[in-house]
Motif scaffolding. Structure first.
Motif, PDB file in Angstrom:
ATOM      1  N   VAL A 169      -3.637  13.943   8.146  1.00  0.00           N
ATOM      2  CA  VAL A 169      -5.010  14.111   7.559  1.00  0.00           C
ATOM      3  C   VAL A 169      -5.156  15.490   7.179  1.00  0.00           C
ATOM      4  O   VAL A 169      -5.704  15.683   6.023  1.00  0.00           O
ATOM      5  CB  VAL A 169      -5.715  14.006   8.877  1.00  0.00           C
ATOM      6  N   GLU A 170      -4.593  16.359   7.695  1.00  0.00           N
ATOM      7  CA  GLU A 170      -5.020  17.804   7.479  1.00  0.00           C
ATOM      8  C   GLU A 170      -4.116  18.080   6.025  1.00  0.00           C
ATOM      9  O   GLU A 170      -4.701  18.807   5.049  1.00  0.00           O
ATOM     10  CB  GLU A 170      -4.047  18.869   8.424  1.00  0.00           C
ATOM     11  N   LYS A 171      -2.959  17.367   5.646  1.00  0.00           N
ATOM     12  CA  LYS A 171      -2.467  17.636   4.378  1.00  0.00           C
ATOM     13  C   LYS A 171      -3.182  17.035   3.384  1.00  0.00           C
ATOM     14  O   LYS A 171      -3.160  17.568   2.314  1.00  0.00           O
ATOM     15  CB  LYS A 171      -0.833  17.031   4.305  1.00  0.00           C
TER      16      LYS A 171
ATOM     17  N   ASN B 126      -8.289  20.838  -2.811  1.00  0.00           N
ATOM     18  CA  ASN B 126      -7.741  21.587  -3.888  1.00  0.00           C
ATOM     19  C   ASN B 126      -7.766  20.625  -5.250  1.00  0.00           C
ATOM     20  O   ASN B 126      -8.194  21.525  -6.415  1.00  0.00           O
ATOM     21  CB  ASN B 126      -6.368  21.641  -3.793  1.00  0.00           C
ATOM     22  N   ASN B 127      -7.720  19.404  -4.941  1.00  0.00           N
ATOM     23  CA  ASN B 127      -7.700  18.693  -6.443  1.00  0.00           C
ATOM     24  C   ASN B 127      -8.833  17.570  -6.804  1.00  0.00           C
ATOM     25  O   ASN B 127      -9.012  17.527  -7.833  1.00  0.00           O
ATOM     26  CB  ASN B 127      -6.348  17.654  -6.405  1.00  0.00           C
ATOM     27  N   SER B 128      -9.443  17.232  -5.758  1.00  0.00           N
ATOM     28  CA  SER B 128     -10.652  16.267  -6.023  1.00  0.00           C
ATOM     29  C   SER B 128     -11.490  16.474  -5.138  1.00  0.00           C
ATOM     30  O   SER B 128     -11.949  15.601  -3.917  1.00  0.00           O
ATOM     31  CB  SER B 128      -9.966  14.909  -5.790  1.00  0.00           C
ATOM     32  N   PRO B 129     -12.206  17.722  -4.950  1.00  0.00           N
ATOM     33  CA  PRO B 129     -13.285  18.229  -3.878  1.00  0.00           C
ATOM     34  C   PRO B 129     -14.242  17.104  -3.847  1.00  0.00           C
ATOM     35  O   PRO B 129     -14.783  16.983  -2.687  1.00  0.00           O
ATOM     36  CB  PRO B 129     -13.743  19.515  -4.423  1.00  0.00           C
ATOM     37  N   THR B 130     -14.546  16.207  -4.754  1.00  0.00           N
ATOM     38  CA  THR B 130     -15.941  15.288  -4.675  1.00  0.00           C
ATOM     39  C   THR B 130     -15.229  14.158  -3.830  1.00  0.00           C
ATOM     40  O   THR B 130     -16.246  13.119  -3.353  1.00  0.00           O
ATOM     41  CB  THR B 130     -16.145  14.671  -6.150  1.00  0.00           C
ATOM     42  N   ARG B 131     -13.962  14.032  -3.331  1.00  0.00           N
ATOM     43  CA  ARG B 131     -13.577  12.916  -2.476  1.00  0.00           C
ATOM     44  C   ARG B 131     -13.688  13.377  -1.036  1.00  0.00           C
ATOM     45  O   ARG B 131     -13.417  12.490  -0.196  1.00  0.00           O
ATOM     46  CB  ARG B 131     -12.392  12.591  -3.080  1.00  0.00           C
TER      47      ARG B 131
ATOM     48  N   LEU C  74      -6.513   9.170   3.370  1.00  0.00           N
ATOM     49  CA  LEU C  74      -7.280  10.149   4.163  1.00  0.00           C
ATOM     50  C   LEU C  74      -8.273   9.321   5.016  1.00  0.00           C
ATOM     51  O   LEU C  74      -8.281   9.366   6.441  1.00  0.00           O
ATOM     52  CB  LEU C  74      -7.734  11.125   3.174  1.00  0.00           C
ATOM     53  N   TYR C  75      -9.153   8.387   4.376  1.00  0.00           N
ATOM     54  CA  TYR C  75      -9.959   7.700   5.259  1.00  0.00           C
ATOM     55  C   TYR C  75      -9.319   6.729   5.950  1.00  0.00           C
ATOM     56  O   TYR C  75      -9.870   6.351   7.132  1.00  0.00           O
ATOM     57  CB  TYR C  75     -11.077   7.124   4.206  1.00  0.00           C
ATOM     58  N   ARG C  76      -8.308   6.096   5.542  1.00  0.00           N
ATOM     59  CA  ARG C  76      -7.329   5.222   6.607  1.00  0.00           C
ATOM     60  C   ARG C  76      -7.121   6.137   7.925  1.00  0.00           C
ATOM     61  O   ARG C  76      -7.151   5.459   8.976  1.00  0.00           O
ATOM     62  CB  ARG C  76      -6.196   4.873   5.954  1.00  0.00           C
ATOM     63  N   HIS C  77      -6.484   7.225   7.834  1.00  0.00           N
ATOM     64  CA  HIS C  77      -6.383   7.935   9.065  1.00  0.00           C
ATOM     65  C   HIS C  77      -7.461   8.598   9.757  1.00  0.00           C
ATOM     66  O   HIS C  77      -7.347   8.350  10.930  1.00  0.00           O
ATOM     67  CB  HIS C  77      -5.147   9.018   8.881  1.00  0.00           C
TER      68      HIS C  77
ATOM     69  N   PRO D  69       1.027  -1.049  -0.316  1.00  0.00           N
ATOM     70  CA  PRO D  69      -0.056  -0.149  -0.048  1.00  0.00           C
ATOM     71  C   PRO D  69       0.868   1.278   0.147  1.00  0.00           C
ATOM     72  O   PRO D  69       2.166   1.134   0.354  1.00  0.00           O
ATOM     73  CB  PRO D  69      -0.789   0.022   1.278  1.00  0.00           C
ATOM     74  N   SER D  70       0.381   2.302  -0.488  1.00  0.00           N
ATOM     75  CA  SER D  70       0.963   3.434  -0.326  1.00  0.00           C
ATOM     76  C   SER D  70       1.382   4.063   0.780  1.00  0.00           C
ATOM     77  O   SER D  70       0.848   3.682   1.949  1.00  0.00           O
ATOM     78  CB  SER D  70      -0.085   4.786  -0.895  1.00  0.00           C
ATOM     79  N   ARG D  71       2.456   4.690   0.626  1.00  0.00           N
ATOM     80  CA  ARG D  71       3.272   4.873   2.139  1.00  0.00           C
ATOM     81  C   ARG D  71       2.247   6.083   3.068  1.00  0.00           C
ATOM     82  O   ARG D  71       2.503   6.158   4.143  1.00  0.00           O
ATOM     83  CB  ARG D  71       4.639   5.557   1.832  1.00  0.00           C
ATOM     84  N   GLU D  72       1.364   6.840   2.197  1.00  0.00           N
ATOM     85  CA  GLU D  72       0.652   7.696   2.930  1.00  0.00           C
ATOM     86  C   GLU D  72      -0.326   6.842   3.728  1.00  0.00           C
ATOM     87  O   GLU D  72      -1.087   7.559   4.707  1.00  0.00           O
ATOM     88  CB  GLU D  72      -0.094   8.629   1.997  1.00  0.00           C
ATOM     89  N   CYS D  73      -0.279   5.823   3.642  1.00  0.00           N
ATOM     90  CA  CYS D  73      -1.500   5.045   4.323  1.00  0.00           C
ATOM     91  C   CYS D  73      -0.753   4.687   5.794  1.00  0.00           C
ATOM     92  O   CYS D  73      -1.544   4.043   6.816  1.00  0.00           O
ATOM     93  CB  CYS D  73      -1.905   3.737   3.827  1.00  0.00           C
ATOM     94  N   PHE D  74       0.345   5.001   6.129  1.00  0.00           N
ATOM     95  CA  PHE D  74       1.105   4.675   7.447  1.00  0.00           C
ATOM     96  C   PHE D  74       1.474   5.868   8.071  1.00  0.00           C
ATOM     97  O   PHE D  74       2.025   6.888   7.398  1.00  0.00           O
ATOM     98  CB  PHE D  74       2.335   3.665   7.153  1.00  0.00           C
ATOM     99  N   ILE D  75       1.604   6.056   9.388  1.00  0.00           N
ATOM    100  CA  ILE D  75       1.943   7.027  10.016  1.00  0.00           C
ATOM    101  C   ILE D  75       3.470   7.517   9.894  1.00  0.00           C
ATOM    102  O   ILE D  75       4.157   6.527   9.893  1.00  0.00           O
ATOM    103  CB  ILE D  75       1.752   6.659  11.828  1.00  0.00           C
ATOM    104  N   GLY D  76       3.391   8.869   9.488  1.00  0.00           N
ATOM    105  CA  GLY D  76       4.739   9.180   9.158  1.00  0.00           C
ATOM    106  C   GLY D  76       5.295   8.899   7.999  1.00  0.00           C
ATOM    107  O   GLY D  76       6.418   8.895   7.638  1.00  0.00           O
TER     108      GLY D  76
END
Length: 283
Positions: A106-108, A115-120, A89-92, A54-61
């Motif tokens: 989460v904030e980022k 900004n890029n995908s407001p429908t999400r 985002l939904y993972r965190h 999975p993407s690194r964004e799915c993990f803390i830090g």
């Protein structure tokens, strides 16, 4: 003044040398990896990058488990970005046990989606009646003193479900590659599903699905405690190339994946060929 400026210049030169050394080491690592894995795990084309699944964004830090790096062509790697951002985002934000370390992510991620995908972006304007209906369908019981209006429930759009589907199918391909040692054939059919950890029947559903999955993989990282952020049960029939898994992402959600050759059993609702996942020019 001259001596001071000289020392500063030496420090800058030293910093530049260290940066070049790091870049050189990273490039060598990539070359070694691609020498051993020359084809994209997703489409089978020439691999030029490393894709973290999975993407690194799915993990803390952004510190994920070791061993979940996969060879990918640039087109397939880049095409996953939007879906990975949504799922991360939904993972965190749906893991109520996660500590404050995940808040900056989460904030980022939320800012990026706005900004890029407001429908999400999560729909926060959910009525008490809607929350009551969802809670009852999902067997979510109220705790003493709680009200349906106060439940931390948000709405999600069809675009979010689409991104979870994209993410789940890529995860299916990656885990097949890892455990079968080969690229998933384009003609294979894939079916996926996901369910939130907070679902009242989640444990029962997962137990039923994983009853015949003998293997448990608890991921980790050497010398770094990443906690129970990603684990999965799986089964592979090497002869028929049938693969199935149930993955748990911390206390946020579960993802289920099943892939098998085309047959009557894999031609029904929810099944799609892997070739449909390819970027347009490759189909």
């Amino acid at each position: 003044m001259i001596a001071t400026r000289g020392r500063a210049a030496n420090k800058l030169d030293s910093s530049d040398n260290e940066e070049r050394s790091l870049m050189g080491a990273k490039k060598q690592k990539l070359q070694r990896f691609l020498s051993a894995h020359s084809n994209c795990y997703f489409c089978g084309g020439a691999a030029t990058t490393i894709d973290h699944v999975p993407s690194r964004e799915c993990f803390i830090g952004r510190v994920g488990p070791e061993g979940y790096e996969f060879p990918a062509c640039k087109r397939c790697n880049n095409s996953a970005g939007p879906a990975e951002q949504t799922v991360a985002l939904y993972r965190h934000c749906t893991d109520f046990a996660e500590d404050i370390r995940g808040r900056p992510q989460v904030e980022k991620l939320l800012s990026g989606l706005r900004n890029n995908s407001p429908t999400r972006v999560p729909i926060t304007e959910v009525s008490a009646n809607q929350k009551r209906q969802l809670a009852r369908r999902s067997n979510i019981a109220l705790q003493t003193g709680d009200t349906y209006a106060g439940l931390p429930i948000v709405g999600i759009t069809p675009d979010v479900h689409h991104d979870f589907k994209v993410f789940s199918r890529r995860l299916t391909c990656a885990l097949f590659y890892r455990h079968a040692g080969k690229i998933l054939p384009a003609t294979h059919m894939i079916k996926t599903q996901w369910i939130q950890f907070a679902h009242g029947r989640a444990e029962k559903i997962v137990a039923d699905i994983t009853a015949d999955m003998p293997h448990l993989t608890q991921t980790g990282r050497v010398n770094t405690n990443i906690g129970q952020q990603f684990s999965y049960r799986w089964y592979l029939d090497a002869e028929t190339e049938t693969f199935l898994f149930a993955a748990q992402f911390a206390m946020a959600f579960f993802i289920f994946g099943l892939t098998a050759r085309f047959a009557l059993e894999t031609s029904g609702e929810g099944w799609e060929s892997h070739q449909s996942d390819y970027p347009e020019p490759f189909r």
